[in-house]
Design an enzyme around this catalytic site. Structure first.
Site, PDB file in Angstrom:
ATOM      1  N   PHE A  73       0.863  -1.183   0.000  1.00  0.00           N
ATOM      2  CA  PHE A  73       0.000   0.000   0.000  1.00  0.00           C
ATOM      3  C   PHE A  73       0.899   1.232   0.000  1.00  0.00           C
ATOM      4  O   PHE A  73       1.619   1.491   0.962  1.00  0.00           O
ATOM      5  CB  PHE A  73      -0.932   0.054   1.215  1.00  0.00           C
ATOM      6  CG  PHE A  73      -1.825   1.271   1.156  1.00  0.00           C
ATOM      7  CD1 PHE A  73      -2.998   1.251   0.416  1.00  0.00           C
ATOM      8  CD2 PHE A  73      -1.460   2.447   1.786  1.00  0.00           C
ATOM      9  CE1 PHE A  73      -3.799   2.386   0.320  1.00  0.00           C
ATOM     10  CE2 PHE A  73      -2.260   3.591   1.692  1.00  0.00           C
ATOM     11  CZ  PHE A  73      -3.428   3.552   0.956  1.00  0.00           C
ATOM     12  N   ASP A 108       9.379   2.822   2.028  1.00  0.00           N
ATOM     13  CA  ASP A 108       8.187   3.595   2.359  1.00  0.00           C
ATOM     14  C   ASP A 108       7.937   3.417   3.858  1.00  0.00           C
ATOM     15  O   ASP A 108       7.373   2.412   4.285  1.00  0.00           O
ATOM     16  CB  ASP A 108       6.998   3.112   1.530  1.00  0.00           C
ATOM     17  CG  ASP A 108       5.705   3.886   1.854  1.00  0.00           C
ATOM     18  OD1 ASP A 108       5.690   4.606   2.880  1.00  0.00           O
ATOM     19  OD2 ASP A 108       4.724   3.755   1.097  1.00  0.00           O
ATOM     20  N   LYS A 147       2.518  10.793   7.312  1.00  0.00           N
ATOM     21  CA  LYS A 147       1.709  10.559   8.507  1.00  0.00           C
ATOM     22  C   LYS A 147       2.228  11.292   9.747  1.00  0.00           C
ATOM     23  O   LYS A 147       1.973  12.472   9.890  1.00  0.00           O
ATOM     24  CB  LYS A 147       1.532   9.059   8.725  1.00  0.00           C
ATOM     25  CG  LYS A 147       0.692   8.434   7.602  1.00  0.00           C
ATOM     26  CD  LYS A 147      -0.009   7.149   7.992  1.00  0.00           C
ATOM     27  CE  LYS A 147      -1.083   6.792   6.982  1.00  0.00           C
ATOM     28  NZ  LYS A 147      -0.662   5.857   5.946  1.00  0.00           N
TER      29      LYS A 147
HETATM   30  C1  LIG Z   1      -0.828   5.940   4.485  1.00  0.00           C
HETATM   31  C2  LIG Z   1       0.236   5.419   3.621  1.00  0.00           C
HETATM   32  C3  LIG Z   1       0.513   5.983   2.375  1.00  0.00           C
HETATM   33  C4  LIG Z   1      -0.336   7.102   1.776  1.00  0.00           C
HETATM   34  O1  LIG Z   1      -0.372   8.232   2.562  1.00  0.00           O
HETATM   35  P1  LIG Z   1      -1.533   9.326   2.312  1.00  0.00           P
HETATM   36  O2  LIG Z   1      -1.130  10.471   3.177  1.00  0.00           O
HETATM   37  O3  LIG Z   1      -2.817   8.702   2.729  1.00  0.00           O
HETATM   38  O4  LIG Z   1      -1.509   9.654   0.859  1.00  0.00           O
HETATM   39  C5  LIG Z   1       1.581   5.480   1.655  1.00  0.00           C
HETATM   40  N1  LIG Z   1       2.333   4.473   2.127  1.00  0.00           N
HETATM   41  C6  LIG Z   1       2.090   3.895   3.321  1.00  0.00           C
HETATM   42  C7  LIG Z   1       2.974   2.797   3.793  1.00  0.00           C
HETATM   43  C8  LIG Z   1       1.027   4.335   4.104  1.00  0.00           C
HETATM   44  O5  LIG Z   1       0.765   3.751   5.261  1.00  0.00           O
END
Ligand SMILES: *Cc1c(COP(=O)(O)O)cnc(C)c1O
Length: 429
Positions: free
Chosen positions: A169, A254, A283
Site C-alpha cells: 500500500f 516507504d 503521517k
Molecule cells: C498511508 C500510507 C501511504 C499514503 O499516505 P496518504 O497520506 O494517505 O496519501 C503510503 N504508504 C504507506 C505505507 C502508508 O501507510
C-alpha cells in the site's frame, strides 16, 4: 441508521476530556444521528467509517458529540503517534499561524532550511524534498528514481522499471494503484501506469530474479501496514539491501506508517540494521496537525531534480515546517521510540496470551503496532470493531478479519491495559 448509545461515560475517570458537555446543544442521540445522516447524504462513500462522531480529543482519548469518551487505538493509522492535541505541537503550530502560513516555493521562508537540515540529520541523509500527503511523496520517489535511472545509472530512456511487493500500500493515485495487488484499490481505475514488477513480499529470491539492467529501484514497506501489519522474515530487508547495492538499484523504504517511532525505533529498517537509499515519510511527520510528507535521500539521488521538474504549492509550507520541526525535535531524544518499544512489548505479551488461548488466530507486529487476525467464529473484523466501539475503544478492521492496533505512543500504560482488556472481553477470552 440506528445509533445505539456507545462508549464510556464521563464518570470513567481515565484520561482527561476537555469539557465534553459543551457540545450538547441537542440530545446526544439526535446530534449523532444528524451528523451521520448528513455525512451519508452528502459525502462520497469512499470510506466506511464506524458510527462515531468525534467532537474533541486529547492524548489517546476522543470525545464524541454526545459526550461519550473512547480510547483511540488506531491513532490515525500512525499520523497521531504523539497523540491528539499534543501541547508542543499545538504550540508550535499556533506560534507559526500568527507569523506566516504560506509563501509557496516561489519564495524562501525562515522555517524551511531548518526543517530540511533537521530532518536530513534525523535520517542520516543529505537532502529533503517536502510534499504534503504520503501518496505524493511516494510519487515523488518514483519520479526521482526514474530520473536517477536515466541520468546516473544510464538506463535507456523510457525503460526504467521499479520492483514492488504484493500486498503493498503506497497510496491512491493512478500510478500507485497501478501496481497495487488489492482488487478494491485497483479495479476500475485503469489504464495503468507501466514500469512496475510485482514480486511476493518477503521473498528475496523472487526479488533477485526480477532484477534486470533496467531496474532502477525496489520500493518496499519494511513492514506492510495496510496489508495487516505484515512483518517480513528475518534477514529479508538486509538481503534486499545487499542485492540492490550490488546491482546498482535504489532501495526506497516507504516508512510513511512504520517510521517515526511506531516500531520502537525511528525507522523500521533499523531493526535489521538496514539503511535504504531513500526514505519516504508522512503521517506522523505532520504531528496529526497538518499533512506533511517528505522524500529524504542523498545528493546523488535527489540532486537529479532541477527547478521546474517537480513541486507542490503547499509542500514545505511554513506551518508544515514548524510542526514537523517540532516532531523531529521530539524524535531526536529517543523517548518516544523507547516508549513504543516498552509499551509495545507489553501489548505483544498480552496479545500473545490471547493467541495462546486460541482467542485470536495470529498476531504480527513490532513495537506499538499489531495486526491481530480474528478467528471467524468471533465475527468479522468489522463486527469486532463495532463491539469495541460500544465499549469505548476505537480500532479499525482491515481485510475482513484483521484488527490493526496502533495506539498513540503517548498512551498511558493503564489505558493500554484497559483497552486490551476490552479486546479480551469482546473475544470472550
Ligand atoms: C498511508 C500510507 C501511504 C499514503 O499516505 P496518504 O497520506 O494517505 O496519501 C503510503 N504508504 C504507506 C505505507 C502508508 O501507510
Amino acid at each position: 441508521m440506528q445509533v445505539r448509545p456507545a462508549g464510556r461515560d464521563n464518570g470513567g475517570g481515565r484520561g482527561s476530556a476537555r469539557a465534553p458537555g459543551v457540545y450538547r446543544t441537542e440530545s446526544p442521540v439526535t446530534s449523532t444521528e444528524r451528523f451521520l445522516a448528513a455525512a451519508e447524504a452528502h459525502s462520497a462513500h469512499n470510506y466506511h467509517p464506524l458510527p462515531v462522531v468525534v467532537a474533541t480529543a486529547e492524548g489517546a482519548w476522543v470525545t464524541d458529540v454526545a459526550g461519550r469518551r473512547y480510547l483511540d487505538l488506531l491513532a490515525g493509522y500512525s499520523a497521531l503517534n504523539f497523540g491528539h492535541g499534543n501541547r508542543r505541537l499545538l504550540d508550535a503550530a499556533r506560534a507559526q499561524l500568527e507569523r506566516v502560513t504560506l509563501t509557496s516555493r516561489a519564495f524562501h521562508h525562515d522555517r524551511f532550511g531548518d526543517f530540511c537540515t533537521q530532518l536530513a540529520e534525523l535520517c542520516g541523509m543529505e537532502l529533503v524534498l517536502p510534499m504534503n500527503t504520503g501518496a505524493e511523496a511516494v510519487e515523488t520517489a518514483v519520479k526521482t528514481a526514474r530520473k536517477w535511472g536515466y541520468q546516473v545509472k544510464g538506463v535507456p530512456d523510457g525503460r526504467a522499471r521499479i520492483i514492488v511487493a504484493d500486498g503493498n500500500f503506497h497510496g491512491r493515485t493512478t500510478t500507485l494503484v497501478s501496481f497495487s495487488t488489492d482488487p478494491e484499490a485497483r479495479a476500475g481505475f485503469g489504464p495503468y501506469t507501466p514500469g512496475f514488477d510485482v514480486v511476493p513480499y518477503g521473498d528475496a529470491a523472487a526479488l533477485e530474479a526480477a532484477l534486470d539492467e533496467d531496474t532502477v529501484a525496489v520500493l518496499l514497506e519494511p513492514i506492510q501496514g495496510e496489508a495487516g501489519v505484515r512483518v517480513p522474515p528475518p534477514g529479508y530487508l538486509a538481503r534486499v539491501r545487499e542485492l540492490t547495492r550490488s546491482r546498482n538499484v535504489l532501495f526506497i523504504a516507504d516508512e510513511i506508517q512504520s517510521g517515526l517511532g511506531r516500531t520502537g525505533r525511528t525507522f523500521a529498517c533499523e531493526h535489521e540494521g538496514v539503511v535504504p537509499d531513500v526514505y519516504v515519510l508522512g503521517k506522523a511527520l505532520g504531528g496529526g496537525v497538518v499533512p506533511v510528507s517528505a522524500v529524504v535521500s542523498s545528493r546523488e539521488v535527489l540532486g537529479v531534480l532541477a527547478p521546474g521538474e517537480h513541486g507542490s504549492t503547499f509542500g514545505g509550507n511554513p506551518l508544515a515546517c514548524a510542526v514537523a520541526l517540532e516532531v523531529v525535535a521530539m524524535l531526536r531524544t529517543g523517548e518516544f521510540q523507547q516508549r513504543a518499544a516498552e509499551l509495545g512489548a507489553r501489548m505483544h505479551r498480552e496479545l500473545a496470551r490471547l493467541a495462546a488461548g486460541g482467542a485470536v488466530a495470529a498476531v504480527r507486529g513490532r513495537g506499538l503496532w499489531a495486526g491481530v487476525d480474528i478467528d471467524p467464529s468471533h465475527g468479522t473484523g468489522r463486527e469486532l470493531s463495532e463491539r469495541l466501539l460500544a465499549r469505548g475503544v476505537l480500532v479499525k478492521d482491515t481485510h475482513g478479519s484483521t484488527l490493526r492496533l496502533a495506539p498513540p505512543l503517548v498512551i498511558d500504560e493503564a489505558d493500554l491495559d484497559w483497552g486490551l482488556e476490552q479486546l479480551r472481553d469482546v473475544l470472550g477470552a
